[in-house]
Design a protein around this motif. Structure first.
Motif, PDB file in Angstrom:
ATOM      1  N   LEU A   1       0.984  -1.023  -0.021  1.00  0.00           N
ATOM      2  CA  LEU A   1      -0.134   0.028  -0.040  1.00  0.00           C
ATOM      3  C   LEU A   1       0.897   1.180   0.048  1.00  0.00           C
ATOM      4  CD1 LEU A   1      -2.567  -1.182   2.655  1.00  0.00           C
ATOM      5  CD2 LEU A   1      -2.931  -1.401   0.006  1.00  0.00           C
ATOM      6  N   ASN A   2       0.525   2.275  -0.472  1.00  0.00           N
ATOM      7  CA  ASN A   2       1.203   3.567  -0.557  1.00  0.00           C
ATOM      8  C   ASN A   2       0.475   4.723   0.308  1.00  0.00           C
ATOM      9  OD1 ASN A   2       2.230   6.026  -1.433  1.00  0.00           O
ATOM     10  ND2 ASN A   2       2.259   5.552  -3.702  1.00  0.00           N
ATOM     11  N   ASN A   3       1.034   4.710   1.625  1.00  0.00           N
ATOM     12  CA  ASN A   3       1.003   5.697   2.451  1.00  0.00           C
ATOM     13  C   ASN A   3      -0.649   5.662   2.837  1.00  0.00           C
ATOM     14  OD1 ASN A   3       0.988   7.770   4.501  1.00  0.00           O
ATOM     15  ND2 ASN A   3       0.569   9.467   2.804  1.00  0.00           N
ATOM     16  N   PRO A   4      -1.113   4.490   3.229  1.00  0.00           N
ATOM     17  CA  PRO A   4      -2.591   4.536   3.762  1.00  0.00           C
ATOM     18  C   PRO A   4      -2.667   5.244   5.053  1.00  0.00           C
ATOM     19  CG  PRO A   4      -1.447   2.478   4.394  1.00  0.00           C
ATOM     20  CD  PRO A   4      -0.434   3.159   3.471  1.00  0.00           C
ATOM     21  N   CYS A   5      -3.929   5.785   5.029  1.00  0.00           N
ATOM     22  CA  CYS A   5      -4.115   6.864   6.048  1.00  0.00           C
ATOM     23  C   CYS A   5      -5.605   6.844   6.844  1.00  0.00           C
ATOM     24  CB  CYS A   5      -4.016   8.247   5.505  1.00  0.00           C
ATOM     25  SG  CYS A   5      -2.257   8.956   5.165  1.00  0.00           S
ATOM     26  N   GLY A   6      -6.297   5.922   6.390  1.00  0.00           N
ATOM     27  CA  GLY A   6      -7.515   5.765   7.022  1.00  0.00           C
ATOM     28  C   GLY A   6      -8.045   4.200   6.850  1.00  0.00           C
ATOM     29  N   VAL A   7      -8.991   3.846   7.786  1.00  0.00           N
ATOM     30  CA  VAL A   7      -9.408   2.587   7.801  1.00  0.00           C
ATOM     31  C   VAL A   7     -10.862   2.555   8.321  1.00  0.00           C
ATOM     32  CG1 VAL A   7      -8.197   2.057   9.975  1.00  0.00           C
ATOM     33  CG2 VAL A   7      -9.128   0.180   8.404  1.00  0.00           C
ATOM     34  N   ALA A   8     -11.658   2.025   7.941  1.00  0.00           N
ATOM     35  CA  ALA A   8     -13.081   1.686   8.451  1.00  0.00           C
ATOM     36  C   ALA A   8     -13.586   0.615   8.106  1.00  0.00           C
ATOM     37  CB  ALA A   8     -13.991   2.960   7.819  1.00  0.00           C
ATOM     38  N   ILE A   9     -14.551  -0.089   8.991  1.00  0.00           N
ATOM     39  CA  ILE A   9     -15.364  -1.155   8.833  1.00  0.00           C
ATOM     40  C   ILE A   9     -16.646  -0.939   8.401  1.00  0.00           C
ATOM     41  CG2 ILE A   9     -16.191  -3.563   9.934  1.00  0.00           C
ATOM     42  CD1 ILE A   9     -13.015  -2.617  10.075  1.00  0.00           C
ATOM     43  N   GLN A  10     -17.115  -1.720   7.312  1.00  0.00           N
ATOM     44  CA  GLN A  10     -18.333  -1.622   6.765  1.00  0.00           C
ATOM     45  C   GLN A  10     -19.371  -2.243   7.644  1.00  0.00           C
ATOM     46  OE1 GLN A  10     -19.292  -3.351   2.943  1.00  0.00           O
ATOM     47  NE2 GLN A  10     -20.598  -1.638   2.331  1.00  0.00           N
ATOM     48  N   PRO A  11     -20.648  -1.514   8.084  1.00  0.00           N
ATOM     49  CA  PRO A  11     -21.530  -2.028   8.943  1.00  0.00           C
ATOM     50  C   PRO A  11     -22.316  -3.384   8.045  1.00  0.00           C
ATOM     51  CG  PRO A  11     -21.862   0.269   9.070  1.00  0.00           C
ATOM     52  CD  PRO A  11     -20.895  -0.043   7.780  1.00  0.00           C
ATOM     53  N   THR A  12     -22.553  -4.251   9.057  1.00  0.00           N
ATOM     54  CA  THR A  12     -23.167  -5.392   8.506  1.00  0.00           C
ATOM     55  C   THR A  12     -22.429  -6.424   7.809  1.00  0.00           C
ATOM     56  OG1 THR A  12     -25.395  -4.245   8.060  1.00  0.00           O
ATOM     57  CG2 THR A  12     -25.131  -6.565   7.284  1.00  0.00           C
ATOM     58  N   THR A  13     -21.658  -5.937   6.753  1.00  0.00           N
ATOM     59  CA  THR A  13     -20.464  -6.906   6.110  1.00  0.00           C
ATOM     60  C   THR A  13     -19.504  -7.325   6.730  1.00  0.00           C
ATOM     61  OG1 THR A  13     -19.258  -5.409   4.848  1.00  0.00           O
ATOM     62  CG2 THR A  13     -21.784  -6.050   3.932  1.00  0.00           C
ATOM     63  N   GLY A  14     -18.942  -6.219   7.675  1.00  0.00           N
ATOM     64  CA  GLY A  14     -17.727  -6.529   8.407  1.00  0.00           C
ATOM     65  C   GLY A  14     -16.651  -6.274   7.315  1.00  0.00           C
ATOM     66  N   HIS A  15     -16.809  -5.855   6.131  1.00  0.00           N
ATOM     67  CA  HIS A  15     -15.524  -5.614   5.259  1.00  0.00           C
ATOM     68  C   HIS A  15     -15.067  -4.262   5.691  1.00  0.00           C
ATOM     69  CE1 HIS A  15     -18.033  -7.574   1.704  1.00  0.00           C
ATOM     70  NE2 HIS A  15     -17.280  -8.638   2.367  1.00  0.00           N
ATOM     71  N   VAL A  16     -13.362  -4.383   5.523  1.00  0.00           N
ATOM     72  CA  VAL A  16     -12.724  -3.519   5.969  1.00  0.00           C
ATOM     73  C   VAL A  16     -12.241  -2.557   4.410  1.00  0.00           C
ATOM     74  CG1 VAL A  16     -10.162  -3.155   6.753  1.00  0.00           C
ATOM     75  CG2 VAL A  16     -11.325  -4.999   7.552  1.00  0.00           C
ATOM     76  N   PHE A  17     -12.315  -1.362   4.696  1.00  0.00           N
ATOM     77  CA  PHE A  17     -12.198  -0.246   3.994  1.00  0.00           C
ATOM     78  C   PHE A  17     -10.771   0.547   4.340  1.00  0.00           C
ATOM     79  CE2 PHE A  17     -15.977  -1.623   2.538  1.00  0.00           C
ATOM     80  CZ  PHE A  17     -16.352  -1.208   1.174  1.00  0.00           C
ATOM     81  N   VAL A  18      -9.991   0.589   3.260  1.00  0.00           N
ATOM     82  CA  VAL A  18      -8.726   1.561   3.526  1.00  0.00           C
ATOM     83  C   VAL A  18      -8.556   2.640   2.527  1.00  0.00           C
ATOM     84  CG1 VAL A  18      -6.158   1.367   3.715  1.00  0.00           C
ATOM     85  CG2 VAL A  18      -7.487  -0.442   4.465  1.00  0.00           C
ATOM     86  N   SER A  19      -8.341   3.829   3.132  1.00  0.00           N
ATOM     87  CA  SER A  19      -7.864   5.030   2.231  1.00  0.00           C
ATOM     88  C   SER A  19      -6.420   4.769   1.862  1.00  0.00           C
ATOM     89  CB  SER A  19      -7.895   6.218   2.618  1.00  0.00           C
ATOM     90  OG  SER A  19      -7.185   6.572   3.805  1.00  0.00           O
ATOM     91  N   ASP A  20      -6.150   4.184   0.593  1.00  0.00           N
ATOM     92  CA  ASP A  20      -4.553   3.873  -0.106  1.00  0.00           C
ATOM     93  C   ASP A  20      -4.202   5.206  -0.453  1.00  0.00           C
ATOM     94  OD1 ASP A  20      -2.424   2.581  -0.479  1.00  0.00           O
ATOM     95  OD2 ASP A  20      -3.218   1.522  -2.375  1.00  0.00           O
ATOM     96  N   SER A  21      -3.774   6.298   0.409  1.00  0.00           N
ATOM     97  CA  SER A  21      -3.875   7.680   0.157  1.00  0.00           C
ATOM     98  C   SER A  21      -2.777   8.008  -1.101  1.00  0.00           C
ATOM     99  CB  SER A  21      -3.327   8.410   1.557  1.00  0.00           C
ATOM    100  OG  SER A  21      -3.672   9.820   1.236  1.00  0.00           O
ATOM    101  N   GLY A  22      -1.692   7.441  -0.906  1.00  0.00           N
ATOM    102  CA  GLY A  22      -0.521   7.963  -1.903  1.00  0.00           C
ATOM    103  C   GLY A  22      -0.949   7.180  -3.304  1.00  0.00           C
ATOM    104  N   ALA A  23      -1.793   6.183  -3.365  1.00  0.00           N
ATOM    105  CA  ALA A  23      -2.175   5.606  -4.647  1.00  0.00           C
ATOM    106  C   ALA A  23      -3.632   6.275  -5.056  1.00  0.00           C
ATOM    107  CB  ALA A  23      -2.524   4.144  -4.363  1.00  0.00           C
TER     108      ALA A  23
END
Length: 346
Positions: free
Chosen positions: A38-60
């Motif tokens: 990953l290129n400077n990831p700067c944020g992470v959040a979990i999607q309600p219900t699914t539990g999927h992990v989302f990441v802001s791959d900021s530099g990308a």
């Protein structure tokens, strides 16, 4: 020896609320890599219900979703800016928070102060083609300059409260604003400066923000990256009134999160002065002195930038890595500590 209790419990005590049993044992943890390159990831959040992990791959310049241990692009084509004086990082999307299961708010970092956008998106289903950053749900919002008021940018931390989304901003260094975005039908209807944290704490730069189990805003003042141990932890109510302010002895707090099962507060420290000494900390407080707290190091981590708990108690943490040079590949990561906030044994 002084009795150690949870920081949330200390705040509750200072407000005259009964204190539950908040004593802690030592955590033993194993850090597992979930996704690399990953290129400077700067944020992470979990999607309600699914539990999927989302990441802001900021530099990308994209937001990704983790599916079966692999990165799947969800939103691409964000604008790019840079941060730092050495090393210099590319930045695009920063903070993430879900408004509801399919609606994601994204804090921008890729445009000049005053033009920076807070955006909202309807998320495509897992496996679907990614959408472009221009395909927003409703109009984006900015905090432009106005006379003597300086424009805001680098919307690093996002937290959902009862009034809307609270956003840490880094534009006006004399004010250190947290702003509030009002939400109607999943769209931003109003975005305004709310809490002048620099005036409240006399320390620069609100960065991390989360909401405590009792509904208070917990905010990190990062302080100067050239000074050691100056990060603060401050609590506000949603009206913007300061409740408590704590010195932490941490250097540069980039992330805050409460465990969903036991209500314990954790923080990541980037430590610009010596990134080899960065890490994940549990914030604990001294029962006999409600004006002090101290961090207990859980594990060393190099360049942690954000963290989020899965409802099952697993903790996900983004690590910035090093800025790629030339044709080199980025080495940022998403890592996970399994069951960090599991229910205590009976």
């Amino acid at each position: 020896m002084k009795t150690i209790i949870g920081l949330t419990c200390v705040l509750m005590a200072s407000l005259g609320i009964a204190i539950p049993n908040c004593t802690f044992g030592q955590d033993k943890v194993e850090v597992k890599t979930v996704v690399e390159r990953l290129n400077n990831p700067c944020g992470v959040a979990i999607q309600p219900t699914t539990g999927h992990v989302f990441v802001s791959d900021s530099g990308a310049l994209r937001v990704i979703r983790i599916v079966d241990g692999k990165a799947e692009p969800v939103i691409t084509g964000f604008p790019k800016d840079t941060y730092g004086k050495g090393p210099i990082y590319d930045i695009g999307p920063l903070g993430l928070v879900f408004i509801d299961k399919d609606t994601l708010a994204v804090g921008g970092g890729g445009k000049p102060d005053g033009e920076e956008m807070l955006r909202v998106y309807k998320i495509p289903a897992a496996g679907a083609a990614p959408i472009d950053a221009s395909q927003m749900h409703g109009d984006p919002k900015v905090l432009p300059a106005n006379g003597d008021v300086i424009g805001e940018g680098n919307f690093y931390g996002l937290a959902k409260g009862t009034q809307g989304i609270f956003v840490t901003c880094n534009g006006d260094d004399q004010k250190g604003w947290i702003s509030l975005a009002k939400i109607t039908d999943g769209k931003i209807t109003n975005f305004e400066r709310k809490i002048a944290t620099k005036e409240a704490t006399k320390v620069d730069a609100p960065v991390a923000i989360t909401v405590s189990p009792e509904g208070f805003l917990a905010v990190s003042q990062m302080g100067e990256i050239t000074l050691a141990g100056d990060s603060l932890l401050t609590f506000y109510n949603e009206k913007g009134e300061k409740l408590e302010n704590f010195k932490t002895d941490l250097f540069d707090i980039t992330g805050l999160a409460y465990g969903p099962k036991r209500g314990r507060l954790f923080a990541t420290d980037f430590r610009w002065l010596d990134t080899d000494q960065g890490g994940l900390y549990k914030i604990i407080a001294i029962k006999d002195n409600f004006e002090k707290c101290k961090p207990q190091k859980i594990v060393s981590l190099k360049k942690p930038t954000a963290l989020a708990f899965h409802p099952n108690g697993d903790l996900y943490i983004t690590l910035a890595g090093d800025p790629p040079e030339g044709t080199g590949k980025p080495n940022g990561k998403l890592v996970m500590i399994q069951g960090l906030d599991a229910e205590p044994k009976k």
